[in-house]
Design a protein around this motif. Sequence first.
Motif, PDB file in Angstrom:
ATOM      1  N   ALA A  64      -0.012  10.890   2.330  1.00  0.00           N
ATOM      2  CA  ALA A  64      -1.450  10.640   2.172  1.00  0.00           C
ATOM      3  C   ALA A  64      -2.301  11.454   3.140  1.00  0.00           C
ATOM      4  O   ALA A  64      -3.533  11.399   3.071  1.00  0.00           O
ATOM      5  CB  ALA A  64      -1.733   9.149   2.363  1.00  0.00           C
ATOM      6  N   ARG A  84       3.782   1.563  -1.404  1.00  0.00           N
ATOM      7  CA  ARG A  84       4.299   1.757  -2.770  1.00  0.00           C
ATOM      8  C   ARG A  84       3.234   2.371  -3.680  1.00  0.00           C
ATOM      9  O   ARG A  84       3.548   3.146  -4.585  1.00  0.00           O
ATOM     10  CB  ARG A  84       4.796   0.416  -3.334  1.00  0.00           C
ATOM     11  N   THR A  85       1.961   2.020  -3.431  1.00  0.00           N
ATOM     12  CA  THR A  85       0.881   2.629  -4.200  1.00  0.00           C
ATOM     13  C   THR A  85       0.809   4.128  -3.939  1.00  0.00           C
ATOM     14  O   THR A  85       0.644   4.936  -4.871  1.00  0.00           O
ATOM     15  CB  THR A  85      -0.465   1.972  -3.832  1.00  0.00           C
ATOM     16  N   VAL A  86       0.936   4.519  -2.670  1.00  0.00           N
ATOM     17  CA  VAL A  86       0.917   5.940  -2.315  1.00  0.00           C
ATOM     18  C   VAL A  86       2.103   6.661  -2.945  1.00  0.00           C
ATOM     19  O   VAL A  86       1.959   7.745  -3.534  1.00  0.00           O
ATOM     20  CB  VAL A  86       0.943   6.119  -0.782  1.00  0.00           C
ATOM     21  N   GLU A 100       8.479  11.578  -2.515  1.00  0.00           N
ATOM     22  CA  GLU A 100       8.854  10.403  -1.726  1.00  0.00           C
ATOM     23  C   GLU A 100      10.172  10.629  -1.005  1.00  0.00           C
ATOM     24  O   GLU A 100      10.321  10.245   0.163  1.00  0.00           O
ATOM     25  CB  GLU A 100       8.954   9.165  -2.623  1.00  0.00           C
ATOM     26  N   ARG A 122       0.830  -1.207   0.000  1.00  0.00           N
ATOM     27  CA  ARG A 122       0.000   0.000   0.000  1.00  0.00           C
ATOM     28  C   ARG A 122       0.863   1.254   0.000  1.00  0.00           C
ATOM     29  O   ARG A 122       0.516   2.258  -0.644  1.00  0.00           O
ATOM     30  CB  ARG A 122      -0.932  -0.022   1.209  1.00  0.00           C
ATOM     31  N   GLY A 140       3.780   5.818  -5.584  1.00  0.00           N
ATOM     32  CA  GLY A 140       3.603   5.874  -7.028  1.00  0.00           C
ATOM     33  C   GLY A 140       2.675   7.007  -7.436  1.00  0.00           C
ATOM     34  O   GLY A 140       2.936   7.735  -8.406  1.00  0.00           O
ATOM     35  N   ALA A 141       1.590   7.175  -6.697  1.00  0.00           N
ATOM     36  CA  ALA A 141       0.646   8.250  -6.997  1.00  0.00           C
ATOM     37  C   ALA A 141       1.289   9.616  -6.761  1.00  0.00           C
ATOM     38  O   ALA A 141       1.097  10.555  -7.541  1.00  0.00           O
ATOM     39  CB  ALA A 141      -0.605   8.098  -6.134  1.00  0.00           C
ATOM     40  N   ALA A 142       2.084   9.717  -5.679  1.00  0.00           N
ATOM     41  CA  ALA A 142       2.749  10.982  -5.379  1.00  0.00           C
ATOM     42  C   ALA A 142       3.783  11.332  -6.443  1.00  0.00           C
ATOM     43  O   ALA A 142       3.921  12.497  -6.842  1.00  0.00           O
ATOM     44  CB  ALA A 142       3.417  10.900  -4.004  1.00  0.00           C
ATOM     45  N   GLN A 143       4.485  10.319  -6.916  1.00  0.00           N
ATOM     46  CA  GLN A 143       5.486  10.568  -7.943  1.00  0.00           C
ATOM     47  C   GLN A 143       4.831  11.041  -9.242  1.00  0.00           C
ATOM     48  O   GLN A 143       5.350  11.941  -9.920  1.00  0.00           O
ATOM     49  CB  GLN A 143       6.313   9.313  -8.202  1.00  0.00           C
ATOM     50  N   SER A 144       3.695  10.448  -9.588  1.00  0.00           N
ATOM     51  CA  SER A 144       3.001  10.851 -10.807  1.00  0.00           C
ATOM     52  C   SER A 144       2.531  12.304 -10.734  1.00  0.00           C
ATOM     53  O   SER A 144       2.527  13.023 -11.733  1.00  0.00           O
ATOM     54  CB  SER A 144       1.794   9.933 -11.049  1.00  0.00           C
ATOM     55  N   ARG A 145       2.171  12.718  -9.528  1.00  0.00           N
ATOM     56  CA  ARG A 145       1.606  14.065  -9.377  1.00  0.00           C
ATOM     57  C   ARG A 145       2.664  15.122  -9.053  1.00  0.00           C
ATOM     58  O   ARG A 145       2.608  16.241  -9.578  1.00  0.00           O
ATOM     59  CB  ARG A 145       0.542  14.049  -8.282  1.00  0.00           C
TER      60      ARG A 145
END
Length: 275
Positions: free
Chosen positions: A215, A125-127, A140, A123, A129-134
């Motif tokens: 998050a 890594r999901t957070v 991170e 979970r 990944g989303a932060a890196q995209s945005r």
Amino acid sequence: MRDQEREESRASMLVAVDERDLAFVPEARGSGQTFSLYWRSVHARAEEALTRGEQLLLAPLVDFAYIRACNDVGLDPRSKVGFDAYAGRLHPVDELWPFAGESPEAMLRQMRREQSAWAMMIRCRTVFGAAQSRFGPQAEVRARDCSAHVLQALIEEVVGGTQSTAAYGLVTLVAKAAGFELGAYSFAVEADARPGVQDRDRERFTAALGASLIAGAKGVLTLEIGDARRVQVWELADQRLTPSEHGQLLLEPDGHDALQPQPVYVPGPSLPQPI
């Protein structure tokens, strides 16, 4: 050559750690095998490996990650092909749990903790990944850097909070975000000549706290030093860690063993905060 021999003396095994996940294990599915019988067979295999001079490394099956991985490559999660393909994935050795002769009960307790930690890291890594995209990779990096400074402050608190030459503390982080549990992890801080924590615990804590900060999770961080039953408490909210006077209100509803001394909850000292 010696390192190669050490690696060759280890084998890894993907295991279910509860009745629900047993349905994915080919050797148990359809045989009517109970979880108790399955776990005894896992333990027996681990003991046999030790007898041969090998050490079995165990990986816990995390259902949602396993199902998603099988679906991504078009394999049935309940098939032997799907299970074997997932079990054959390479994991860093330091993520796996090494069996060292524990009883079946102790082995199961540890693997259930490992399953919870693996789910938490997935979970996280999901957070990230989303932060890196945005926001890009720096989000991170900054969150992990802040978490590392928090961990160092906790280590220093353990060392300074006891006169013992073998200082000991227990750190616990519980955080929830967007309706699901993001992090729930406890680990020991042990200090003799060189204070610190195991690399695995360091990585998991910095990931869990870092993802929680990104998050905007809510939760609680605690530190218990030695066996004094004095628990320092911080509340996690609004991307901040704030010393809390509400430890009993936050923690006692989770259940307190009446046979154990009542903990004394106190606000922890100020900790490093995100810039």
